[in-house]
Write a protein that holds these residues in place. Sequence first.
Motif, PDB file in Angstrom:
ATOM      1  N   MET A  10       1.608 -10.936  -6.063  1.00 29.85           N
ATOM      2  CA  MET A  10       0.659 -11.828  -5.432  1.00 29.85           C
ATOM      3  C   MET A  10       1.440 -12.884  -4.645  1.00 29.85           C
ATOM      4  N   PRO A  11       1.051 -13.139  -3.412  1.00 29.70           N
ATOM      5  CA  PRO A  11       1.714 -14.180  -2.629  1.00 29.70           C
ATOM      6  C   PRO A  11       1.579 -15.536  -3.319  1.00 29.70           C
ATOM      7  N   ILE A  12       2.628 -16.327  -3.198  1.00 29.31           N
ATOM      8  CA  ILE A  12       2.640 -17.682  -3.746  1.00 29.31           C
ATOM      9  C   ILE A  12       2.733 -18.636  -2.564  1.00 29.31           C
ATOM     10  N   ILE A  13       1.678 -19.414  -2.365  1.00 25.39           N
ATOM     11  CA  ILE A  13       1.671 -20.350  -1.241  1.00 25.39           C
ATOM     12  C   ILE A  13       1.539 -21.760  -1.813  1.00 25.39           C
ATOM     13  N   ARG A  14       2.707 -22.351  -2.060  1.00 31.66           N
ATOM     14  CA  ARG A  14       2.805 -23.719  -2.547  1.00 31.66           C
ATOM     15  C   ARG A  14       3.986 -24.369  -1.853  1.00 31.66           C
ATOM     16  N   ALA A  15       3.855 -25.620  -1.546  1.00 38.85           N
ATOM     17  CA  ALA A  15       4.920 -26.327  -0.833  1.00 38.85           C
ATOM     18  C   ALA A  15       6.103 -26.626  -1.745  1.00 38.85           C
ATOM     19  N   HIS A  16       7.287 -26.554  -1.147  1.00 37.53           N
ATOM     20  CA  HIS A  16       8.536 -27.002  -1.766  1.00 37.53           C
ATOM     21  C   HIS A  16       8.885 -26.251  -3.053  1.00 37.53           C
ATOM     22  N   THR A  17       8.716 -24.931  -3.058  1.00 37.09           N
ATOM     23  CA  THR A  17       9.058 -24.119  -4.236  1.00 37.09           C
ATOM     24  C   THR A  17      10.427 -23.471  -4.117  1.00 37.09           C
ATOM     25  N   GLY A  18      10.985 -23.428  -2.909  1.00 37.11           N
ATOM     26  CA  GLY A  18      12.221 -22.699  -2.686  1.00 37.11           C
ATOM     27  C   GLY A  18      11.989 -21.250  -2.309  1.00 37.11           C
ATOM     28  N   ILE A  19      10.747 -20.801  -2.436  1.00 38.40           N
ATOM     29  CA  ILE A  19      10.398 -19.430  -2.050  1.00 38.40           C
ATOM     30  C   ILE A  19      10.545 -19.289  -0.539  1.00 38.40           C
ATOM     31  N   ILE A  20      11.137 -18.177  -0.114  1.00 41.32           N
ATOM     32  CA  ILE A  20      11.304 -17.900   1.307  1.00 41.32           C
ATOM     33  C   ILE A  20      10.263 -16.866   1.732  1.00 41.32           C
ATOM     34  N   THR A  21       9.595 -17.140   2.818  1.00 45.70           N
ATOM     35  CA  THR A  21       8.579 -16.238   3.349  1.00 45.70           C
ATOM     36  C   THR A  21       9.039 -15.711   4.697  1.00 45.70           C
ATOM     37  N   GLN A  22       8.987 -14.397   4.836  1.00 46.38           N
ATOM     38  CA  GLN A  22       9.224 -13.804   6.145  1.00 46.38           C
ATOM     39  C   GLN A  22       7.852 -13.473   6.724  1.00 46.38           C
ATOM     40  N   ILE A  23       7.599 -13.975   7.916  1.00 49.91           N
ATOM     41  CA  ILE A  23       6.382 -13.618   8.643  1.00 49.91           C
ATOM     42  C   ILE A  23       6.840 -12.866   9.878  1.00 49.91           C
ATOM     43  N   ASN A  24       6.419 -11.622   9.978  1.00 51.65           N
ATOM     44  CA  ASN A  24       6.823 -10.768  11.087  1.00 51.65           C
ATOM     45  C   ASN A  24       5.548 -10.257  11.750  1.00 51.65           C
ATOM     46  N   VAL A  25       5.335 -10.658  12.984  1.00 52.80           N
ATOM     47  CA  VAL A  25       4.154 -10.214  13.725  1.00 52.80           C
ATOM     48  C   VAL A  25       4.597  -9.143  14.714  1.00 52.80           C
ATOM     49  N   PHE A  26       4.045  -7.964  14.553  1.00 54.02           N
ATOM     50  CA  PHE A  26       4.346  -6.825  15.416  1.00 54.02           C
ATOM     51  C   PHE A  26       3.256  -6.680  16.461  1.00 54.02           C
ATOM     52  N   THR A  27       3.637  -6.419  17.676  1.00 59.18           N
ATOM     53  CA  THR A  27       2.701  -6.022  18.726  1.00 59.18           C
ATOM     54  C   THR A  27       2.770  -4.508  18.792  1.00 59.18           C
ATOM     55  N   VAL A  28       1.615  -3.865  18.714  1.00 57.04           N
ATOM     56  CA  VAL A  28       1.574  -2.400  18.666  1.00 57.04           C
ATOM     57  C   VAL A  28       0.739  -1.843  19.815  1.00 57.04           C
ATOM     58  N   PRO A  29       1.023  -0.599  20.211  1.00 49.29           N
ATOM     59  CA  PRO A  29       0.177   0.021  21.232  1.00 49.29           C
ATOM     60  C   PRO A  29      -1.208   0.320  20.651  1.00 49.29           C
ATOM     61  N   GLU A  30      -2.157   0.513  21.530  1.00 52.61           N
ATOM     62  CA  GLU A  30      -3.516   0.830  21.092  1.00 52.61           C
ATOM     63  C   GLU A  30      -3.509   2.011  20.130  1.00 52.61           C
ATOM     64  N   GLY A  31      -4.180   1.843  19.007  1.00 51.33           N
ATOM     65  CA  GLY A  31      -4.249   2.894  17.991  1.00 51.33           C
ATOM     66  C   GLY A  31      -3.037   2.949  17.078  1.00 51.33           C
ATOM     67  N   GLY A  32      -2.110   1.998  17.196  1.00 46.51           N
ATOM     68  CA  GLY A  32      -0.864   2.056  16.444  1.00 46.51           C
ATOM     69  C   GLY A  32      -0.822   1.280  15.136  1.00 46.51           C
ATOM     70  N   GLN A  33      -1.870   0.565  14.818  1.00 45.70           N
ATOM     71  CA  GLN A  33      -1.834  -0.271  13.620  1.00 45.70           C
ATOM     72  C   GLN A  33      -1.646   0.531  12.332  1.00 45.70           C
ATOM     73  N   ASP A  34      -2.424   1.581  12.149  1.00 48.74           N
ATOM     74  CA  ASP A  34      -2.408   2.301  10.877  1.00 48.74           C
ATOM     75  C   ASP A  34      -1.060   2.962  10.602  1.00 48.74           C
ATOM     76  N   ALA A  35      -0.422   3.512  11.620  1.00 52.06           N
ATOM     77  CA  ALA A  35       0.890   4.139  11.430  1.00 52.06           C
ATOM     78  C   ALA A  35       1.926   3.096  11.020  1.00 52.06           C
ATOM     79  N   LEU A  36       1.903   1.935  11.663  1.00 51.28           N
ATOM     80  CA  LEU A  36       2.847   0.877  11.308  1.00 51.28           C
ATOM     81  C   LEU A  36       2.566   0.365   9.899  1.00 51.28           C
ATOM     82  N   ILE A  37       1.318   0.204   9.549  1.00 53.84           N
ATOM     83  CA  ILE A  37       0.966  -0.264   8.206  1.00 53.84           C
ATOM     84  C   ILE A  37       1.457   0.718   7.151  1.00 53.84           C
ATOM     85  N   ALA A  38       1.313   1.999   7.388  1.00 55.65           N
ATOM     86  CA  ALA A  38       1.820   2.997   6.439  1.00 55.65           C
ATOM     87  C   ALA A  38       3.338   2.880   6.303  1.00 55.65           C
ATOM     88  N   TYR A  39       4.029   2.711   7.419  1.00 58.49           N
ATOM     89  CA  TYR A  39       5.486   2.582   7.413  1.00 58.49           C
ATOM     90  C   TYR A  39       5.915   1.316   6.673  1.00 58.49           C
TER      91      TYR A  39
END
Length: 105
Positions: free
Chosen positions: A1-30
């Motif tokens: 479960m994600p932990i969203i609290r300030a100043h815990t030392g936890i590092i979060t990677q947020i990666n936003v991918f731009t995908v071609p039309e119809g490409g979301q499901d394949a990337l999500i599976a990967y």
Amino acid sequence: MPIIRAHTGIITQINVFTVPEGGQDALIAYLGEAARVASEVPGWLSASLHKSLDGTRVANYAQCEDREAMGRVFQRLNAAGMIDGNKAYGEANPGLYDVVFMLER
């Protein structure tokens, strides 16, 4: 479960991918498979995948206990070829973050 609290030392990677039309499901599976590989690394905490309603983006929100654990996850995914492999599905825009503010109802 994600932990969203300030100043815990936890590092979060947020990666936003731009995908071609119809490409979301394949990337999500990967990315789901990459999360399973990452989950074996000590210090890994969670991964959450989100798809935009307009069909053009996928956001990967992944957390580790600290920066060292995140480094181990990157090493494991690199060794498995999974970081380079995601380039076949879309354009990645990753960043590492520390939660500094959070407000709940």
